[in-house]
Structure formats: structure tokens, C-alpha cells
Design an enzyme around this catalytic site. Structure first.
Site, PDB file in Angstrom:
ATOM      1  N   LYS A  71      10.854  -6.378  10.577  1.00 24.42           N
ATOM      2  CA  LYS A  71       9.944  -5.525  10.119  1.00 24.42           C
ATOM      3  C   LYS A  71       9.377  -4.589  11.210  1.00 24.42           C
ATOM      4  O   LYS A  71       9.094  -3.510  11.060  1.00 24.42           O
ATOM      5  CB  LYS A  71       8.916  -5.925   9.103  1.00 24.42           C
ATOM      6  N   ASP A 107       4.523  -3.218   0.813  1.00 22.29           N
ATOM      7  CA  ASP A 107       3.826  -4.478   0.598  1.00 22.29           C
ATOM      8  C   ASP A 107       2.255  -4.509   0.075  1.00 22.29           C
ATOM      9  O   ASP A 107       1.862  -5.268  -0.660  1.00 22.29           O
ATOM     10  CB  ASP A 107       3.690  -5.508   1.900  1.00 22.29           C
TER      11      ASP A 107
END
Ligand code: NDP
Length: 291
Positions: A71, A107
Site C-alpha cells: 500500500k 479504508d
């Protein structure tokens, strides 16, 4: 769903992603809407991320999710970061726009979706995060947006908790972020918290204990474990003390729905995705951890 010469491609880039439920959710969404799209696992070893990301536009992918351990690297390699990806310095969704990689992070929106789904309100309240990794950062950002008064961050490696604080403290000055030790003494702050989120892979069972006094979770507080697929020992013990408990499944579903919309420009069929998630968990028969 028949794959043909016009099928649009998306997928998930990660290393060790045998556990992923994302293909099940996204392909169910495409089926539900009759879309000629497919979502595939893209297993990318460390060291190969640059090549893989450059390959997305070259292969005419519409985008991809990115998961551990890539990420942060995906954020560095994106041509542009937007919204929460810029705040967090981490990307979980890439969109290919005219050959460029635009990095997003869904997220925090996923965690907000979970909070709204269960009706947990954190405005003006104290929140405790156990853990200070990537997921904790997203949760911290989400509860800041919801107007949390104070966020306590308890982490094994204290410097990482301070890093979280440094990165997020400028986002909203009205939320205080305070670092506490991850031990019984530090965990006393849980007494004053309305919401406690386990952002570590620790389950709370013997050998994976969380150093807290579960009595501090009594009185209708919310306890959330980011792991999904059932009631972890952490949640079970919190529930025994009267806490309202939730696993991370709804976060997973809502972050996937937000990624779907970024790629397709249309609202995600949330219920179809939720059903696909539940069926996949049932088939698997137990708790899992998706990042
Ligand atoms: P990271 O690796 O970025 O962070 C892990 C965190 O757990 C760190 O704070 C780390 O502490 C702590 N930790 C790990 N092992 C131990 C241990 N033995 N003792 C004490 N602390 C420990 O992972 P993520 O933040 O990405 O993920 C955390 C959890 O959240 C995972 O279970 C993941 O599956 C879940 N998750 C769920 C999502 C969902 O949609 N439901 C989305 C994202 C994550 P330290 O800094 O000291 O190493």
C-alpha cells in the site's frame, strides 16, 4: 458471466493474497448489474511492484485494489494521490485515468460505513485504538471525520503510535490524539472510551492476549475487531462484560463498494456484495483477516 474481447479488467495486487474475499464481492457486484467486467487476483512479489503497476495501463486495466505489503509503495508510485490516500500516504485503490495511475484509499470510508451500519456514534466521544499500523490510521481518520473528541492510540511499538499522531494531527485540530502504552496501565484509558477498536491481528485468546481489563469495556461501550468472519475472543470477552461488539466485515464490504464506484462511476450493489462476502465466509468456516 462470460469473458470475451470486451471484458473490462480490475483486480487486487498483493503478496500472499490466497485469503482474499475481494474477487467474490466484486464479481458478485458485476453479475448483479449485468456488467461485462471481471476482478482477478494479481499476485505480486516484493520487488515487482513497479513493473506490476506500470503494467496496469499497458494491459488496459481500469484499476486495481492494493493490499499488504504494497500500500505504501503504491502511494509512492502513483502519478497522483487523491483524498484520503494523500492524507494517509497509502493507497488501497488505483484508478487508471488516461494512462495515469490515480491513488485513492477507501479504508476510512469503509470504517465509516461500518459505524453507520451498526449505529455507533462517536461525535464528541473518546475512542481507543489498539494498534498503530495502516488499518489504525484509516480508523483514526474516520473517527476524526465523525468528530471524535479524543483518540487514544496504544501500540507495542510506541514510535509508530507517534508517527500516526504526527501524520493525522493536522487533519482536524478539534480531535486530540494521545499516545498511551500498550500495557495494563496504559489501557486504563479504555474506561473513558465509548468505542474501542482492535487494529492488531491479535485475537485476544491465550497466547495472543490484549493487555487490557475487560471490565473497562462494560456499560454498553462499542468494541470492534477489524478481523472479520465471526466473534473473536476479544469480542466475546467484551460482550460478556456488556459491550456491543462488531467484527470488521462491514468495513471490508464498504471499502469494496467505494472502490467499485471509483472504477465504474456507478453506485455499488451493496447487498449483493454483502451476500457474497457472507457466503464466502461461510464456505471458509471461520475468522480470517483481510487487509
Ligand atoms: P499492520 O501490519 O500495518 O499493523 C499491525 C498492527 O498490529 C501494528 O500496530 C502492530 O504493532 C500490531 N501487532 C502485530 N502483532 C503484534 C503483537 N504480537 N503484539 C502487539 N501488537 C502487535 O497491519 P494492518 O494495520 O493493515 O492490519 C491490522 C489488522 O486489521 C489485521 O488483522 C487486518 O487483517 C485487519 N484489517 C481489516 C480490514 C477490514 O476491512 N476489515 C482492513 C484492514 C486491516 P507494532 O507497530 O508494534 O508492530
Amino acid at each position: 458471466m462470460e469473458i470475451d474481447g470486451n471484458t473490462q479488467l480490475v483486480g487486487i495486487i498483493g503478496h500472499g493474497i490466497h485469503y482474499t474475499l475481494s474477487p467474490a464481492m466484486h464479481n458478485a457486484a458485476f453479475r448483479a448489474l449485468g456488467m461485462n467486467w471481471v476482478y482477478v487476483p494479481l499476485r505480486v512479489a516484493p520487488g515487482k511492484v513497479t513493473a506490476a503497476l506500470r503494467g496496469l495501463p499497458a494491459l488496459d486495466f481500469r484499476g486495481a485494489n492494493v493490499t499488504l505489503p504494497h500500500k505504501l509503495e503504491a502511494a509512492r508510485l502513483s502519478d497522483e494521490l487523491r483524498g484520503d490516500a494523500e492524507v494517509l500516504g497509502a493507497v488501497n485503490t488505483l484508478v487508471v485515468e488516461e494512462g495515469r495511475l490515480v491513488g485513492h484509499n477507501t479504508d476510512p470510508v469503509g470504517f465509516l460505513g461500518l459505524l453507520r451500519e451498526v449505529g455507533a456514534e462517536v461525535g464528541g466521544r473518546a475512542v481507543a485504538l489498539i494498534g498503530a499500523g495502516g488499518a489504525a490510521r484509516s480508523v483514526a481518520l474516520a473517527v476524526m471525520r465523525e468528530g471524535a473528541r479524543i483518540i487514544y492510540v496504544l501500540n507495542r511499538t510506541e514510535s509508530r503510535a507517534h508517527e500516526l499522531r504526527e501524520r493525522l494531527k493536522g487533519v482536524d485540530a478539534s480531535t486530540e490524539i494521545r499516545v498511551e502504552k500498550l500495557d495494563k496501565e496504559g489501557a486504563r484509558v479504555l474506561r473513558e472510551c465509548h468505542l474501542v477498536v482492535n487494529c492488531t491481528p491479535l485475537s485476544g485468546e491465550e497466547g495472543e492476549e490484549l493487555p487490557l481489563d475487560y471490565a473497562d469495556l462494560s456499560g454498553g461501550k462499542w468494541a470492534i475487531d477489524l478481523k472479520y468472519g465471526g466473534v473473536s475472543p476479544f469480542l466475546r470477552r467484551a460482550a460478556e462484560r456488556g459491550a456491543r461488539v462488531v467484527d470488521g466485515g462491514e468495513m471490508l464490504v464498504h471499502q469494496a463498494a467505494a472502490s467499485f464506484t471509483l472504477w465504474t462511476g456507478i453506485a455499488a450493489p451493496l447487498e449483493a456484495m454483502r451476500q457474497a462476502y457472507r457466503e464466502a465466509v461461510r464456505r471458509r468456516g471461520g475468522m480470517e483477516a483481510e487487509r
